[in-house]
Design a protein around this motif. Structure first.
Motif, PDB file in Angstrom:
ATOM      1  N   ILE A 284      -1.403  -6.081  -2.270  1.00 41.78           N
ATOM      2  CA  ILE A 284      -2.420  -6.837  -1.719  1.00 41.78           C
ATOM      3  C   ILE A 284      -3.759  -5.823  -2.214  1.00 41.78           C
ATOM      4  N   CYS A 285      -4.707  -6.386  -2.770  1.00 40.85           N
ATOM      5  CA  CYS A 285      -6.127  -5.849  -2.819  1.00 40.85           C
ATOM      6  C   CYS A 285      -6.978  -6.505  -2.034  1.00 40.85           C
TER       7      CYS A 285
ATOM      8  N   GLY B 202     -10.350   1.671  -3.324  1.00 37.16           N
ATOM      9  CA  GLY B 202      -9.555   2.397  -3.648  1.00 37.16           C
ATOM     10  C   GLY B 202      -8.216   2.526  -2.913  1.00 37.16           C
ATOM     11  N   TYR B 203      -8.347   2.183  -1.736  1.00 37.22           N
ATOM     12  CA  TYR B 203      -7.017   2.706  -0.771  1.00 37.22           C
ATOM     13  C   TYR B 203      -5.800   1.841  -1.149  1.00 37.22           C
ATOM     14  N   CYS B 204      -5.951   0.696  -1.940  1.00 40.74           N
ATOM     15  CA  CYS B 204      -4.562   0.075  -2.414  1.00 40.74           C
ATOM     16  C   CYS B 204      -4.000   0.546  -3.578  1.00 40.74           C
TER      17      CYS B 204
ATOM     18  N   SER C 162      -3.116   3.677  -4.640  1.00 38.09           N
ATOM     19  CA  SER C 162      -1.775   4.376  -4.822  1.00 38.09           C
ATOM     20  C   SER C 162      -0.691   3.472  -5.272  1.00 38.09           C
TER      21      SER C 162
ATOM     22  N   GLN D  93      -0.706   0.070  -5.933  1.00 38.75           N
ATOM     23  CA  GLN D  93      -0.905  -0.564  -7.260  1.00 38.75           C
ATOM     24  C   GLN D  93      -0.074   0.050  -8.444  1.00 38.75           C
TER      25      GLN D  93
ATOM     26  N   SER E 115       0.734  -1.287   0.099  1.00 41.07           N
ATOM     27  CA  SER E 115      -0.009   0.036  -0.093  1.00 41.07           C
ATOM     28  C   SER E 115       0.957   1.348   0.035  1.00 41.07           C
TER      29      SER E 115
END
Ligand code: FES
Ligand code: FES
Lengths: 731, 154
Positions: free
Chosen positions: B132-133, B99-101, B103, B105, B47
């Protein structure tokens, strides 16, 4: 048609729109902001300005389910708005918005009429004005692209030019909704309204909130479930540079372990407050605590499961149709199987956090929560505040899955801000998140079936024993809080049916997880049906369809029935889409499962490959979904993909184990989540119909795990009756 | 407390921090660059991925004392053609859920395309396996990287 009694003038001039443009999140920035536009508020949810920009309020918490996009799409559709000139603003928590929470797949169900009614009223008023202006009858006018149009003559007037006159009219008495076949926005793949901000790092999640003069905090909770506070030596922690304070969090001083039905209070522990998050994290590791654990049972997983198994023999009957015991005695064949499911954590990507600015007479909160109402209630209870003294902002949320239904972490933050007299941003570590979750309850299920000479199910018994999340959360009026309810499948499909519940007390903190109890009951029922099919040497899908019987309304309980033909249709469709029955390479297998949840019907076929080292690879998943009208097909498919992947991850790896009262897992190394290379191809198809939209966050999850287990059986001949599958090895 | 000179998104900044402070918290708490996310804190979820001299690194496990002369790029600062193509593909396929992951990714995917403009599916999986997503957007990410690579090619 809906009766509307409110005849007040309902449109308000709210001032110039340029001011409004400065707050909230914009999808498309208004390029021409030189002239202040006049903005009219048609309802708390809809504002239109004299330059044609429409501001729609997204009122529910956005946890990744796409609600910030889909609810405004419903408004825009019913209003006849031009989606390209729509701005979406996230609302704060406010009673006036109604039903402002995320959970149980209810958001679309509860808001469908609410959204359409608000927008239809606005549309009808605009049409009324245009009708006079164009001198055309009302029934010949339509709203499209932010204009009222008269299709026959080609004449039309933009909304913007109708506002002033519209503001003098009263709300329409009755509203008429647009017909489904005229939809232009609903049903169209629409990217999330925050897309640009999500891709450039500008989207503000809870943890990204910055408030002037804020400090940072973290917590170390008593790792022992239901433990007390401790004696601690904070000297080492205080010596870390940047540390401001070390504070005990004792829930006995604030109402105890629970603060109401379904509302756990914060967990006992110690907080460190510092100038930056890292200093707080570092100092928390240096806390020297001797916890008081006299209140805890100090449980172990094995012992908990032993008690569940024993409790199978001592249960309460939750539902009884016909005479199940007699039907089992008289059956030609009886069959029995026991399934075991573990405790599961939620692990949303964004760890628990909350920012609070608690001043003497006002408490302002930036809360990544699914449940702002519970947060408000908690603040009222803990600090004797009135609702007027509380402001709750709803930033974007990095995943929730039921974890953020509970507001324990927000209570932590409020206490700390009050103590410090300044804003505090609290961030739990991942380790605290996993150790102090409200887990999906573990459970043991005994399934018994009686079959006639043709292999048809004549009697069905489902006995569930576990520690109940309802008891754990102190739900009033139901001390034994059953985890199997009278709606449970296959209620209504079998003449002799008995559902039983055996209750065990435990200290393990329990709560809702995606699809709640259905994640466990569906696994047991749908694996068991597959076993029955195999016992009868029947094809599992053919057997399942046989089991469902004729297309008809199925009476589940007195005042509730559903249309079995919708379940049958998704099953038949997934059979065809997945090439069910065609040959596969050696070591491969297909498994099937289908269920109904939150009003939606989902059927899934999972294809797996098991190699000679017993390594399981999920190759693909076919899913067919009937959730009524699909508001945003792109977001809806994402929910299905996510729900399936979550079901598969949990089935393969998910497990919280308890030793001496402590959860043993702590981060993604020991609470595994699928990585990209493990993720299967997922194909989703929606059944097109014009029925009201139903829930979608949860329904795709329950069939995934049983379909996977059934696929592994098809591939290897080995039956999975205990989850997770990958630990330690195949049975 | 020691001070450090850093180049972040082409800006020179000076920060005062304990030497063991991870770059993640320098970015987020000291500099207000909150696009880089915290999730696991131990280098196993991706992340917090940023670029350090063009390589994808985990900011949560990168103490400031080790950030020598070098260019740090965060999600707020990347703008070269690979990241533009990736963002367009992400948007076209509506990739994020929460959407948290993402940036992280996008930072990992950008670093991948810089080294390997036409990655195979297996190469995409390998390069992205550290991210991780939790919401399950993997298959859309795979397709978006392929789409971006194709568009850059064409
Ligand atoms: S937060 Fe850095 S890798 Fe997870
Ligand atoms: S989109 Fe939520 S964690 Fe990836």
């Amino acid at each position: 048609m809906k009766k509307e009694l409110d005849r007040r003038t309902f449109i308000k001039l709210t001032g110039t729109a340029s001011g409004a443009l400065l707050v909230g999140t914009h999808i498309w920035s208004c390029k021409d902001e030189k002239l202040p536009a006049e903005q009219y508020e048609f309802s708390p949810l809809i504002k239109i300005d004299s330059e044609g920009w429409i501001t729609l309020i997204a009122k529910n918490p956005e946890i990744g389910q796409g609600i910030k996009t889909s609810l405004p799409m419903i408004l825009a559709e019913e209003l006849g708005a031009d989606w390209n000139k729509v701005k979406v603003e996230q609302a704060d928590f406010d009673e006036k918005y109604e039903e402002q929470w995320a959970g149980g797949s209810f958001a679309i169900i509860l808001n469908w009429d609410l959204m359409r009614t608000a927008a239809a009223k606005a549309r009808q008023v605009l049409i009324e004005v245009a009708s006079k202006r164009l001198n055309k009858p009302i029934n010949e006018l339509i709203a499209r692209n932010s204009r009222i149009e008269h299709p026959q003559s080609g004449e039309g007037i933009p909304f913007a030019e109708l506002l002033q006159e519209a503001s003098k009219l009263s709300a329409p008495e009755e509203v008429e909704f647009k017909s489904v076949d005229s939809y232009e926005i609903i049903g169209k793949k629409t990217p999330q309204v925050d897309m640009d901000e999500l891709l450039n790092g500008k989207a503000i999640f809870g943890l990204d909130v910055q408030v002037p003069d804020m400090c940072y905090a973290t917590v170390l909770k008593n790792p022992v479930h239901n433990g007390g506070v401790g004696k601690f030596d904070g000297a080492a922690a205080r010596s870390v540079s940047g540390v401001l304070d070390v504070v005990e969090l004792n829930n006995q001083e604030y109402g105890g372990r629970l603060i109401g039905p379904n509302s756990p209070n914060f967990v006992n522990g110690i907080a460190v407050i510092a100038n930056n998050t890292w200093a707080a994290f570092k100092a928390a590791k240096l806390l020297n605590v001797k916890w008081d654990n006299s209140t805890s049972r100090r449980e172990n997983t094995e012992q908990i499961f032993q008690r569940f198994h024993q409790q199978l023999a001592d249960t309460t009957i939750e539902r009884s149709d016909g005479n199940t015991e007699r039907a089992i005695r008289n059956a030609t064949t009886t069959f029995e199987a026991i399934y075991e499911l573990p405790f599961l954590a939620h692990v949303p990507m964004e760890p628990m956090n909350c920012t609070v600015d608690f001043r003497t007479d006002h408490c302002e909160v930036w809360a990544p929560t699914q449940n702002p109402k519970a947060l408000e209630e908690g603040l009222i209870r803990l600090f004797k505040l009135s609702p007027e003294q509380i402001t709750i902002h709803l930033p974007r949320i990095g995943g929730a899955f039921g974890r953020r239904y509970y507001v324990d972490y927000a209570m932590d933050a409020a206490i700390l801000s009050k103590k410090m007299g300044r804003p505090v941003k609290l961030c739990w570590t991942r380790e605290e998140d996993i150790k102090h979750d409200w887990y999906r309850p573990a459970s043991v299920h005994k399934m018994v079936a009686g079959l006639d000479g043709e292999g048809k199910v004549t009697a069905w018994k489902h006995v569930l024993a576990n520690a109940s999340r309802k008891t754990s959360l102190g739900r009033e009026g139901n001390p034994a809080g059953t985890e199997i309810d009278e709606y449970e499948f296959p209620a209504g499909f079998v003449p002799n049916l008995q559902l039983e519940y055996g209750h065990v007390l435990s200290d393990v903190p329990l709560g809702q997880w995606r699809a709640v109890g259905h994640s466990a009951t569906a696994f047991s029922a749908l694996c068991f049906l597959d076993e029955l099919a195999v016992l009868n040497q029947a094809d599992p899908i053919a057997y399942f369809l046989d089991f469902l019987g004729e297309p008809r309304m199925v009476p589940v309980v007195d005042d509730y029935e559903y249309d079995a033909s919708r379940l049958i249709a998704v099953v038949e469709k997934v059979r065809d889409n997945s090439n069910w029955g065609s040959s596969l390479p050696k070591g491969w297998g297909r498994g099937f499962a289908a269920s109904k949840h939150s009003g939606s019907f989902v059927a899934e076929v999972v294809t797996v490959a098991v190699d000679t080292n017993e390594k399981i690879r999920v190759v693909s998943v076919d899913a067919v979904v009937d959730c009524g009208i699909v508001v945003n097909p792109s977001g809806a498919a994402a929910q299905v993909e996510g729900g399936i992947l979550e079901g598969l991850c949990a089935a393969l790896y998910g497990e919280i184990t308890i030793k001496d009262g402590v959860s043993e897992q702590s981060n993604f190394n020991d609470y595994r989540w699928m990585r990209m290379e493990e993720s299967p191809e997922i194909k989703v198809e929606f059944i097109a119909n014009e029925l009201p939209p139903r829930g979608l966050g949860e329904p795709p999850l329950p069939p995934a795990a049983p379909a996977l287990a059934n696929a592994i059986f098809a591939a290897t001949g080995r039956r999975i009756r205990k989850l997770p599958i990958n630990k330690p090895a195949l049975p | 407390m020691p001070t450090y000179q850093l180049t972040i998104n082409s800006n020179k900044v000076t920060v005062e921090a304990d030497p063991d402070t991870p770059l993640l918290w320098i970015l987020r708490d000291h500099l207000g660059l909150t696009g880089t996310k915290y999730s696991c804190g131990v280098g196993i979820c991706g992340s917090c991925t940023v670029h350090y001299n063009g390589n994808a690194v985990r900011a949560c496990s990168f103490p400031i004392a080790n950030v020598e002369e070098g260019e740090i790029l965060t999600i707020e600062g990347i703008s070269e053609k690979n990241s533009t193509a990736l963002r367009a593909a992400w948007k076209a396929l509506d990739v994020p859920q929460c959407g948290y992951c993402h940036s992280g990714q996008i930072m990992s995917a950008t670093a991948l395309l810089a080294k390997n403009p036409k990655p195979s599916k297996a190469e995409i999986n390998t390069a992205m396996s550290g991210n991780i997503c939790r919401c399950g957007t993997y298959s859309r990410i795979q397709r978006a990287i392929e789409l971006a690579a194709n568009n850059l090619d064409g």
